[in-house]
Motif scaffolding. Structure first.
Motif, PDB file in Angstrom:
ATOM      1  N   LYS A  12      52.463  40.543  41.721  1.00 40.17           N
ATOM      2  CA  LYS A  12      51.060  41.270  42.077  1.00 40.17           C
ATOM      3  C   LYS A  12      51.223  42.431  42.615  1.00 40.17           C
ATOM      4  O   LYS A  12      50.411  43.434  42.139  1.00 40.17           O
ATOM      5  N   ARG A  13      52.125  42.966  43.293  1.00 39.91           N
ATOM      6  CA  ARG A  13      52.419  44.548  43.590  1.00 39.91           C
ATOM      7  C   ARG A  13      52.565  45.157  42.539  1.00 39.91           C
ATOM      8  O   ARG A  13      51.808  46.183  42.322  1.00 39.91           O
ATOM      9  N   GLU A  14      53.444  44.850  41.680  1.00 38.25           N
ATOM     10  CA  GLU A  14      53.606  45.820  40.434  1.00 38.25           C
ATOM     11  C   GLU A  14      52.304  45.975  39.532  1.00 38.25           C
ATOM     12  O   GLU A  14      52.129  47.034  39.008  1.00 38.25           O
ATOM     13  N   THR A  15      51.764  44.832  39.298  1.00 36.89           N
ATOM     14  CA  THR A  15      50.718  44.810  38.492  1.00 36.89           C
ATOM     15  C   THR A  15      49.654  45.854  39.127  1.00 36.89           C
ATOM     16  O   THR A  15      48.787  46.640  38.341  1.00 36.89           O
ATOM     17  N   ALA A  16      49.666  45.683  40.465  1.00 35.80           N
ATOM     18  CA  ALA A  16      48.589  46.538  41.103  1.00 35.80           C
ATOM     19  C   ALA A  16      48.889  47.738  41.274  1.00 35.80           C
ATOM     20  O   ALA A  16      48.145  48.919  40.943  1.00 35.80           O
ATOM     21  N   ILE A  17      49.798  48.170  41.171  1.00 38.94           N
ATOM     22  CA  ILE A  17      50.553  49.564  41.253  1.00 38.94           C
ATOM     23  C   ILE A  17      50.443  50.313  39.943  1.00 38.94           C
ATOM     24  O   ILE A  17      49.584  51.434  39.758  1.00 38.94           O
ATOM     25  N   SER A  18      50.544  49.390  38.962  1.00 38.62           N
ATOM     26  CA  SER A  18      50.253  50.006  37.585  1.00 38.62           C
ATOM     27  C   SER A  18      48.813  50.192  37.337  1.00 38.62           C
ATOM     28  O   SER A  18      48.713  50.981  36.625  1.00 38.62           O
ATOM     29  N   ALA A  37      39.973  35.093  64.657  1.00 39.40           N
ATOM     30  CA  ALA A  37      41.522  35.725  64.903  1.00 39.40           C
ATOM     31  C   ALA A  37      42.332  35.115  63.935  1.00 39.40           C
ATOM     32  O   ALA A  37      42.986  36.008  63.209  1.00 39.40           O
ATOM     33  N   VAL A  38      42.559  33.763  63.650  1.00 47.71           N
ATOM     34  CA  VAL A  38      43.178  33.289  62.677  1.00 47.71           C
ATOM     35  C   VAL A  38      42.916  33.693  61.280  1.00 47.71           C
ATOM     36  O   VAL A  38      43.805  33.879  60.562  1.00 47.71           O
ATOM     37  N   HIS A  39      41.939  33.945  60.863  1.00 48.50           N
ATOM     38  CA  HIS A  39      41.537  34.571  59.681  1.00 48.50           C
ATOM     39  C   HIS A  39      42.086  35.874  59.442  1.00 48.50           C
ATOM     40  O   HIS A  39      42.420  36.533  58.431  1.00 48.50           O
ATOM     41  N   MET A  40      41.794  36.740  60.647  1.00 46.91           N
ATOM     42  CA  MET A  40      42.322  38.122  60.435  1.00 46.91           C
ATOM     43  C   MET A  40      43.661  38.084  60.638  1.00 46.91           C
ATOM     44  O   MET A  40      44.342  38.808  59.467  1.00 46.91           O
ATOM     45  N   PHE A  41      44.489  37.452  61.484  1.00 49.18           N
ATOM     46  CA  PHE A  41      45.898  37.679  61.174  1.00 49.18           C
ATOM     47  C   PHE A  41      46.543  36.819  60.130  1.00 49.18           C
ATOM     48  O   PHE A  41      47.653  37.310  59.575  1.00 49.18           O
ATOM     49  N   GLY A  42      45.941  35.808  59.718  1.00 50.16           N
ATOM     50  CA  GLY A  42      46.457  35.041  58.598  1.00 50.16           C
ATOM     51  C   GLY A  42      46.019  36.054  57.442  1.00 50.16           C
ATOM     52  O   GLY A  42      47.126  36.364  56.216  1.00 50.16           O
ATOM     53  N   GLY A  43      45.256  36.753  57.402  1.00 51.58           N
ATOM     54  CA  GLY A  43      44.938  37.804  56.238  1.00 51.58           C
ATOM     55  C   GLY A  43      45.872  38.703  56.247  1.00 51.58           C
ATOM     56  O   GLY A  43      46.300  39.387  55.117  1.00 51.58           O
ATOM     57  N   LEU A  44      46.160  39.263  57.398  1.00 57.89           N
ATOM     58  CA  LEU A  44      47.263  40.475  57.356  1.00 57.89           C
ATOM     59  C   LEU A  44      48.411  40.008  56.912  1.00 57.89           C
ATOM     60  O   LEU A  44      49.038  40.755  56.234  1.00 57.89           O
ATOM     61  N   ARG A  45      48.845  38.833  57.041  1.00 56.32           N
ATOM     62  CA  ARG A  45      49.950  38.263  56.909  1.00 56.32           C
ATOM     63  C   ARG A  45      49.975  38.372  55.061  1.00 56.32           C
ATOM     64  O   ARG A  45      51.026  38.387  54.513  1.00 56.32           O
ATOM     65  N   LEU A  46      48.997  37.762  54.703  1.00 55.86           N
ATOM     66  CA  LEU A  46      48.833  37.649  53.222  1.00 55.86           C
ATOM     67  C   LEU A  46      49.148  39.032  52.702  1.00 55.86           C
ATOM     68  O   LEU A  46      49.688  39.271  51.498  1.00 55.86           O
ATOM     69  N   LEU A  47      48.068  39.833  53.207  1.00 55.73           N
ATOM     70  CA  LEU A  47      48.318  41.256  52.785  1.00 55.73           C
ATOM     71  C   LEU A  47      49.644  42.061  52.662  1.00 55.73           C
ATOM     72  O   LEU A  47      50.207  42.392  51.809  1.00 55.73           O
ATOM     73  N   ALA A  48      50.455  41.541  53.798  1.00 55.75           N
ATOM     74  CA  ALA A  48      51.751  42.096  53.833  1.00 55.75           C
ATOM     75  C   ALA A  48      52.450  41.564  52.971  1.00 55.75           C
ATOM     76  O   ALA A  48      53.470  42.129  52.275  1.00 55.75           O
ATOM     77  N   LEU A  49      52.540  40.090  52.528  1.00 62.54           N
ATOM     78  CA  LEU A  49      53.345  39.490  51.845  1.00 62.54           C
ATOM     79  C   LEU A  49      52.832  39.943  50.241  1.00 62.54           C
ATOM     80  O   LEU A  49      53.966  40.034  49.601  1.00 62.54           O
ATOM     81  N   GLU A  50      51.985  40.586  49.878  1.00 56.98           N
ATOM     82  CA  GLU A  50      51.546  40.924  48.835  1.00 56.98           C
ATOM     83  C   GLU A  50      51.842  42.410  48.595  1.00 56.98           C
ATOM     84  O   GLU A  50      52.083  42.778  47.334  1.00 56.98           O
ATOM     85  N   TRP A  51      51.911  43.043  49.699  1.00 51.65           N
ATOM     86  CA  TRP A  51      51.842  44.618  49.549  1.00 51.65           C
ATOM     87  C   TRP A  51      53.161  45.157  49.863  1.00 51.65           C
ATOM     88  O   TRP A  51      53.703  46.136  49.676  1.00 51.65           O
ATOM     89  N   LEU A  52      53.857  44.470  50.942  1.00 50.20           N
ATOM     90  CA  LEU A  52      55.025  45.096  51.448  1.00 50.20           C
ATOM     91  C   LEU A  52      56.387  44.556  51.160  1.00 50.20           C
ATOM     92  O   LEU A  52      56.176  43.359  50.365  1.00 50.20           O
ATOM     93  N   PRO A  53      57.586  45.075  51.123  1.00 51.28           N
ATOM     94  CA  PRO A  53      58.573  44.443  50.490  1.00 51.28           C
ATOM     95  C   PRO A  53      58.854  43.125  51.245  1.00 51.28           C
ATOM     96  O   PRO A  53      58.099  42.710  52.432  1.00 51.28           O
TER      97      PRO A  53
END
Ligand code: SF4
Ligand code: SF4
Ligand code: FES
Lengths: 244, 113
Positions: A232-238, B69-85
């Protein structure tokens, strides 16, 4: 079958039928020490009903052919002990979820493997036989990432556990996407962009809801959810790079 | 409940995220409609504000704040899961999202009564 008095029996329900439909059939199977689910199914086929259809090959968790639903959960049956999963002395064995049924416990795994190919889960060579062999540094972070997925035995347990596959038949599924991620991180693969394009279509990685059922149930303790997050990350970055 | 392949923490986190999201989507139009009464029909808004003093409404508000709150923090977790290492402790993170949300909505509730 005559039941012996001093023997303990398991109450086993096995799904019988084919693509058109079917139902559970009950069997009584003698209980043994260290018995696996595959032992139970084989016992029925060898002693009660030779017509029972199921699939296995290696019996040691290498080939990935023996997966079935056991009491509602997908498992590799050759390495799943009865005492770990039985509900008292009851077992319910069914064909793997999310795949077409051929007969009884044997599913048609073609869609599963077709999706590996659709996800470009195949090697794209970067060198010919004339070239020097590529030196691979095992410590390299991309290599570490690739290594984390290579023990996949194509058993389809993750695919059966995934609700997104159930809801969207086009979804490539955890195993194929994890394979794509492994190759994406492999220094010897020449077509990274082809992989990213293949996994970002309608059935691609962005369908995944990160429920992580794949990761919970993978018998080899792999982490397809993590691999998919990487895609997901790599496809979004690309995508963002192309938009610039 | 019969054990199935679904009964694990991250699946429940998914369920909670969906249900809270749906609940908020249903709530927001009603919320905006009531706010618009301030301009169009202030006396009816007053009536609703009185109604909101009702203890049952307070409990419902607790649920609302928890959902938000749970939607916000849960959403932050998912954002982190997808965007951060990748971080391996997703179950702990999901549980923390629920715990923090409970803390916030609990505090809100205690303030309200
Ligand atoms: S994390 Fe994604 S791939 Fe894995 S089971 Fe969930 S939806 Fe399917
Ligand atoms: S990722 Fe795990 S569960 Fe999925 S096919 Fe590979 S070994 Fe089986
Ligand atoms: S029979 Fe080969 S993995 Fe089970």
């Amino acid at each position: 079958m005559t039941l012996l008095e001093d023997t303990k029996y398991l109450e086993v329900e096995i799904w019988r039928g084919d693509a058109a439909g079917g139902e559970f059939q009950s069997f009584q199977v003698p209980a043994y020490e260290s018995q696996t689910i595959l032992d139970v199914v084989s016992w029925v086929q060898q002693n009660t009903d030779p017509g029972l259809t199921y699939r296995y090959a290696c019996r040691v968790g290498m080939c990935g052919s023996c997966a079935m639903m056991v009491n509602g959960t997908p498992r590799w049956t050759c390495r799943t002990h009865v005492k770990k999963v039985a509900d008292g002395d009851r077992l319910r064995v069914a064909p793997l979820r999310n795949l077409p049924i051929i007969k009884d416990l044997a599913t048609d795994m073609d869609p599963f493997f077709d999706k590996w190919v659709a996800a470009e889960g195949k090697h794209h060579p970067s060198k010919s036989r004339e070239d020097q062999i590529e030196q691979i540094d095992p410590e390299n972070s991309a290599r570490v990432e690739a290594n984390s997925g290579i023990e996949c035995i194509n058993c389809s347990v993750c695919y059966a556990a995934c609700d997104t596959v159930a809801g969207n038949p086009d979804y490539l599924g955890p195993a194929a996407l994890q394979r794509a991620w492994t190759l994406y991180n492999d220094a010897r693969d020449a077509k990274k962009q082809v992989i990213l394009d293949a996994v970002s279509g309608t059935g691609g990685c962005h369908n995944c809801h990160s429920q992580g059922s794949c990761t919970v149930h993978c018998p080899n303790e792999l982490n397809p959810m993590k691999a998919i997050a990487g895609l997901k990350r790599e496809t979004a970055i690309s995508f963002l790079r192309k938009a610039r | 409940m019969r054990k199935t392949y679904r009964g694990h923490p991250l699946w429940f986190a998914y369920l909670l995220h969906r249900v809270s999201g749906l609940a908020l989507a249903l709530f927001l139009p009603a919320h905006f409609y009531l706010l618009s009464l301030a301009l169009t029909a202030p006396e009816r808004l007053d009536y609703f504000l009185n109604f909101a003093e009702n203890p049952l409404v307070k409990i419902a508000e607790f649920g609302l704040v928890f959902g938000l709150a749970v939607h916000m923090f849960g959403g932050l977790r998912l954002l982190a899961l997808e965007w951060l290492p990748w971080s391996a402790n997703q179950k702990t993170l999901a549980a923390s999202a629920v715990a923090v949300s409970f803390l916030i909505s609990g505090t809100f509730f205690l303030q309200a009564i």
